[in-house]
Structure formats: C-alpha cells, structure tokens
Design an enzyme around this catalytic site. Structure first.
Site, PDB file in Angstrom:
ATOM      1  N   HIS A 136       0.819  -1.049   0.038  1.00  0.00           N
ATOM      2  CA  HIS A 136       0.051   0.075   0.085  1.00  0.00           C
ATOM      3  C   HIS A 136       0.902   1.234   0.034  1.00  0.00           C
ATOM      4  O   HIS A 136       0.694   2.176  -0.583  1.00  0.00           O
ATOM      5  CB  HIS A 136      -0.944   0.092   1.272  1.00  0.00           C
ATOM      6  CG  HIS A 136      -0.331   0.031   2.456  1.00  0.00           C
ATOM      7  ND1 HIS A 136       0.484  -0.971   2.857  1.00  0.00           N
ATOM      8  CD2 HIS A 136      -0.158   0.921   3.462  1.00  0.00           C
ATOM      9  CE1 HIS A 136       0.948  -0.754   4.257  1.00  0.00           C
ATOM     10  NE2 HIS A 136       0.525   0.587   4.574  1.00  0.00           N
ATOM     11  N   LYS A 174       6.012   5.539  -1.333  1.00  0.00           N
ATOM     12  CA  LYS A 174       6.937   6.271  -0.251  1.00  0.00           C
ATOM     13  C   LYS A 174       8.316   6.369  -0.672  1.00  0.00           C
ATOM     14  O   LYS A 174       9.134   6.980  -0.245  1.00  0.00           O
ATOM     15  CB  LYS A 174       6.466   5.770   1.222  1.00  0.00           C
ATOM     16  CG  LYS A 174       5.150   6.252   1.758  1.00  0.00           C
ATOM     17  CD  LYS A 174       5.035   6.165   2.914  1.00  0.00           C
ATOM     18  CE  LYS A 174       4.003   6.616   3.668  1.00  0.00           C
ATOM     19  NZ  LYS A 174       3.531   6.360   5.046  1.00  0.00           N
ATOM     20  N   HIS A 209      -5.980   3.528  -1.277  1.00  0.00           N
ATOM     21  CA  HIS A 209      -6.029   3.301   0.176  1.00  0.00           C
ATOM     22  C   HIS A 209      -6.292   4.353   1.075  1.00  0.00           C
ATOM     23  O   HIS A 209      -6.690   4.415   2.293  1.00  0.00           O
ATOM     24  CB  HIS A 209      -5.074   2.255   0.628  1.00  0.00           C
ATOM     25  CG  HIS A 209      -3.835   2.974   0.902  1.00  0.00           C
ATOM     26  ND1 HIS A 209      -2.800   3.501  -0.035  1.00  0.00           N
ATOM     27  CD2 HIS A 209      -2.827   3.653   1.946  1.00  0.00           C
ATOM     28  CE1 HIS A 209      -1.668   3.947   0.049  1.00  0.00           C
ATOM     29  NE2 HIS A 209      -1.783   4.194   1.436  1.00  0.00           N
TER      30      HIS A 209
END
Length: 331
Positions: free
Chosen positions: A187, A191, A247
């Site tokens: 998810h 990053k 998400h």
C-alpha cells in the site's frame, strides 16, 4: 526445474526417468532414501518424487528430514505409494508431503501433479519478492516496525469476515483473500519516491509537504501498473495497484488522490484503509502516544460512513479481538 527421483525398485525407477525425461525436466536419481537425502542436501532440487518404502530412509523419514532442514528454500514433495487408506494419507501429509500419487504411474497425471508443484513454488517466490519490495519502502521509516505483517493479517482477517456475511454480497473467494494478504503490504510502496525531509519529518507537514506526501499513492500505482501492462492477466498486481492508489480515499469522497466515494473505491482499498488506520492509531510515533484498542475502536465507529465503509466497520467489530491479538503478536 530440477527434480529428484527416489525409487529403489528398478523397473519403477526407469519408468519414472522416462516419463520425466519426456516431459522435458532435468532430474537426478537415487535408489535409496539416504542417498536421496544427501543429493537433496547438495543439489537442493525444487521437487522430489519419492517412493514410500525404501532402504536406509523411507519416504516418510526423508520428508521429515527435508522439512526440518530446508529453511526458506521450499521443496515440493510428491510421495509415490501403493497405500491409499485415509490414515496413510494423513501420515504422509503430516510428515511434509505435498501430494501423493499411486502406482502404476500415468504420464498425464504425473505431468499435472508436477505442474501443480511448479505453481506452488512460483506463488511462494512471488510472496517473498512482493514482501521484500514492500519492505524497501518500510525501511525508510524506522518507526514502522512490523507494520507490514500487521497490515497483511488485519486485511486478511477483515476480508474473511466480509466473506462470511450472509449471501457473501461482495463475492469474495479464496483468490481474493490470498491476493489481499499478498499485496496489502504494497500500500505504501510509493513512499520510496518521497524525500526524507518530508517522509521522516517529526512534526506536522505544511501544505506543500502534505501535497508532496500524497503523491506516494500515484507513485506506487504507476510502479505496479507498469508491471501490470506487461502481465495484464496478473490479478494480484491489479489488486496491488488499486490498493496503492486508493487506500487513502474516504467513503464520503473527501479522501485522495481522486476523491472517490463509496463503491467507487475498490473493495480491497476500502479494507486496507481501515487496517492501515487501525495500525497507525495503535502505534506510538515520535509525535504521539499509541491509542488503546478501545480508543481506536471508538474512533473507527465514529468515522463509519465518512472515512470508512460501514460494512467494513461492521466486519471489524465482528473480529476486533483478533485485531488486538494480531497487534500483540507483531508488536
């Protein structure tokens, strides 16, 4: 794929060799369990086809030794036997056999069972690679700990609970459950593209920093979607891409990156959204204390219909004790 044949009876062994050779597999041969065990130690074949009754080490003992020593490099084991009573099957499976096949050999049946072994090993490899990829993103933040393990178990438990709803309205099957366990750790893969100054900032982000941070959803989606374009029939990549992108969407349409609402948000993303928030709230950070399970439960209930899908919240309430247990196990 390398296959190890372990068969002490000459005629049966020669027949196995011919069948496996005709199927195009590389193989090695042992005529007793001890030699098979030594070959396995040295060569680590991906698949073992072993007779049950053999000298030195029988098939059951060979299975047990392989399972004790194999570590992360899984070996698929097919047991060959004339035994077919239920207790014999139970004995073989308990010892570590993945499959059983009866003599005399049938080439079509053996080919199918070998391919089943290949698929099983491919799934295990896929699981390891995906989780390692997710760990790459997690490693940027030392505070996240076992976050990925918790997310995958939270998500799986929620999905199982949803599948138990009367009539299974979401049509959740085992593939969906397996895929969300496999891909929910992805998810936050986006990053990896967020600068450390923003990702690791101890305090609140300013508006410009927050906008940059929200970009991790699109980065993660683009990464997985590129792979999906090469392998369009890969359902787990499709789910992983949807989870990465959506998400942070909210049920009332106030989330990001696209402001989707209700059923516009893919089910897997709605499930992971709750799992992710539960873990974030119950985890301590440099800027906050950890919430208790009861505090977190209260907040999730308050945000039912706004942040979270009410049906997913209801499922959470049905299995909240398991959430607390998962949090404790991976803390």
């Amino acid at each position: 794929m390398k296959i190890l044949i372990c068969e002490d009876e000459f005629v049966s062994r020669r027949k196995l060799e011919k069948i496996i050779s005709s199927l195009g597999y590389e193989f090695q041969v042992a005529d007793n369990g001890l030699d098979a065990y030594k070959l396995w130690q040295n060569e680590r074949p991906e698949l073992v086809i072993s007779d049950w009754v053999m000298p030195y080490l029988n098939g059951i003992e060979l299975c047990e030794k392989i399972r004790t020593e194999e570590g992360s490099q899984y070996t698929y084991i097919i047991m060959v036997t004339t035994k077919n009573a239920t207790n014999d099957i139970v004995t073989a499976i308990n010892a570590g056999a993945d499959d059983l096949i009866s003599k005399p050999y049938n080439i079509d049946e053996l080919a199918v069972r070998i391919r089943a072994g290949q698929r099983s090993r491919m799934f295990q490899t896929k699981d390891i690679v995906i989780f390692s990829l997710a760990k790459l993103a997690e490693s940027r933040d030392a505070e996240t700990g076992d976050h990925l393990e918790r997310i995958r178990h939270f998500s799986k438990r929620l999905t199982e609970q949803l599948s138990a709803c009367p009539g299974n309205p979401f049509k959740i099957n085992k593939v969906f459950i397996d895929n969300i366990f496999l891909t929910s750790p992805l998810h936050d893969i986006g990053k990896v593209g967020i600068p450390d100054a923003i990702l690791l900032k101890p305090g609140r982000l300013n508006e410009a920093e927050r906008k940059t941070m929200t970009g991790h959803c699109r980065i993660g989606y683009n990464t997985l979607h590129d792979a999906l374009e090469k392998y369009p029939n890969t359902d787990y990549l499709q789910m992983g891409a949807e989870i990465a992108l959506y998400h942070h969407e909210k049920y009332d349409g106030t989330g990001y990156p696209e402001g989707l609402r209700a059923e516009q948000i893919p089910l897997a993303a709605r499930i992971v959204a709750l799992a992710d928030v539960y873990d974030a709230l119950t985890s301590a950070r440099s800027y906050k204390e950890a919430y208790t399970h009861q505090q977190t439960k209260g907040l999730i209930m308050n945000y039912s219909g706004s942040h979270f899908d009410p049906t997913v919240v209801d499922a959470f309430l049905q299995c909240e004790e398991q959430f607390a247990q998962i949090k404790l196990k991976f803390s």
